[in-house]
Motif scaffolding. Structure first.
Motif, PDB file in Angstrom:
ATOM      1  N   PRO A  78     -29.715 -14.737 -49.133  1.00 26.27           N
ATOM      2  CA  PRO A  78     -30.838 -14.341 -49.588  1.00 26.27           C
ATOM      3  C   PRO A  78     -30.910 -13.777 -50.892  1.00 26.27           C
ATOM      4  N   SER A 129     -36.047 -21.734 -44.750  1.00 26.81           N
ATOM      5  CA  SER A 129     -36.154 -20.560 -44.214  1.00 26.81           C
ATOM      6  C   SER A 129     -34.630 -20.219 -43.639  1.00 26.81           C
ATOM      7  N   GLN A 130     -34.266 -21.133 -43.020  1.00 31.49           N
ATOM      8  CA  GLN A 130     -32.620 -20.690 -42.263  1.00 31.49           C
ATOM      9  C   GLN A 130     -31.949 -20.560 -43.686  1.00 31.49           C
ATOM     10  N   SER A 154     -32.125 -17.294 -45.272  1.00 28.72           N
ATOM     11  CA  SER A 154     -31.652 -15.984 -44.584  1.00 28.72           C
ATOM     12  C   SER A 154     -30.081 -16.222 -44.794  1.00 28.72           C
TER      13      SER A 154
END
Ligand SMILES: Cc1ncc(COP(=O)(O)O)c(C=O)c1O
Length: 323
Positions: free
Chosen positions: A142, A135-136, A139
């Protein structure tokens, strides 16, 4: 090439080759090699299947491209770079290495295809499947679809299920075989076929059967499939002169393989034929998963000679045209 007018983003063609070899003749065994060709050599074999639904998702969800992971000589990275380039998509790779060696032919190819490369040291690379790490990265990127190492996800498995390895040009195979590393290809073959599927492991990884099971739907876990761990040698990417000699021998019989995946797995199949573990008179099918671009990296690291590079690739690559 406009994306909107394509159903099949990268066209593939299955081609069967009946291997002629004295051992096979002696044992009355038909060994059918299933090739899967595309116009992009780096995407041939299992790559086009494992990437198919990832690429479709990128287009359907209007994403800008793919972010993925791999080693510095990875066939998967070369395939992602080539297919994204072909489709006008972005590609980003996190590479297991301390420093990016841009003279390495695989990474040089990826860069030429417009792939953006980032080095990840071994410790950080181990986090590549951790949700927090993913998820890092998501982000930070994206608009990209994150594809796991080797393309071995549910979408990757789904692509492989589209390959029929049972019906050879001369009838049904008694046994379907392939090289197994991250397990996605084998999982797809198990999902597709009813029984008698054998993965020859090319990595020393005791968790491989569990990983394959995790990629299978519950209906398929009880099918008749196996992973043979006896032919990994000293481990992933390791090979000796005997294995290299075997690959040369196959090249002289017009079958071009490298010693890390397809050559190692076929050496295992030949050993099982010699010992009688695969019964005389059988009809086998073997999935040629591609990966010949890896030969350039072996030559670059001086693990094979220029003569081997040309012979094992069927003159597709030579020392003078390393790029
Ligand atoms: C040429 C080649 N053959 C076989 C495999 C093994 O496939 P899988 O990782 O799906 O087990 C790979 C890795 O993707 C590969 O590059």
């Amino acid at each position: 090439m406009p994306l909107s007018c394509q159903n099949q983003l990268i066209a593939t063609k299955q081609r069967w080759q009946l291997l002629q070899h004295p051992l096979l003749q002696q044992k009355h065994i038909q060994l059918w090699i299933s090739h899967l060709d595309t116009s992009l050599p780096e995407v041939s074999g299992n790559k086009c299947l494992k990437l198919k639904y990832h690429l479709q998702q990128v287009v359907a969800e209007n994403k800008s491209g793919i972010l993925t992971f791999g080693g510095a000589f990875s066939n998967h990275l070369a395939a992602v770079a080539a297919s994204c380039n072909w489709l006008g998509l972005q590609s980003v790779a996190y590479v297991r290495t301390d420093t990016l060696d841009t003279a390495n032919p695989t990474l040089a190819f990826c860069l030429r295809m417009g792939m953006q490369l980032h080095a990840l040291d071994r410790t950080t690379y181990r986090r590549r499947s951790e949700p927090a790490f993913i998820s890092q990265l998501q982000s930070q990127h994206p608009t990209l679809l994150i594809v796991p190492e080797g393309g071995s996800s549910e979408a990757g498995v789904r692509g492989v299920t589209e390959l029929d390895l049972l019906n050879t040009p001369d009838g049904k195979a008694n046994l379907i075989t392939t090289a197994t590393a991250s397990g996605g290809t084998l999982a797809g073959l198990i999902e597709r076929h009813a029984s008698n599927i054998l993965g020859i492991a090319v990595v020393k990884d005791q968790s491989l059967p569990t990983r394959v099971k995790q990629l299978l739907t519950t209906d398929s876990t009880n099918k008749n499939w196996q992973i043979n761990m006896a032919f990994t040698g000293k481990g992933y990417g390791q090979f000796d002169e005997t294995l290299l000699q075997f690959c040369r021998d196959l090249a002289r019989h017009q079958l071009y393989v490298e010693p890390v995946y397809t050559g190692k797995a076929l050496a295992g199949v030949f050993s099982l034929i010699s010992s009688g573990a695969i019964a005389a008179g059988s009809r086998l099918s073997f999935f040629h998963t591609g990966g010949l671009q890896g030969l350039k990296g072996l030559f670059y690291r001086e693990r094979i000679t220029a003569a081997d590079l040309a012979l094992l690739s069927g003159n597709q690559y030579s020392a003078n045209s390393m790029q």
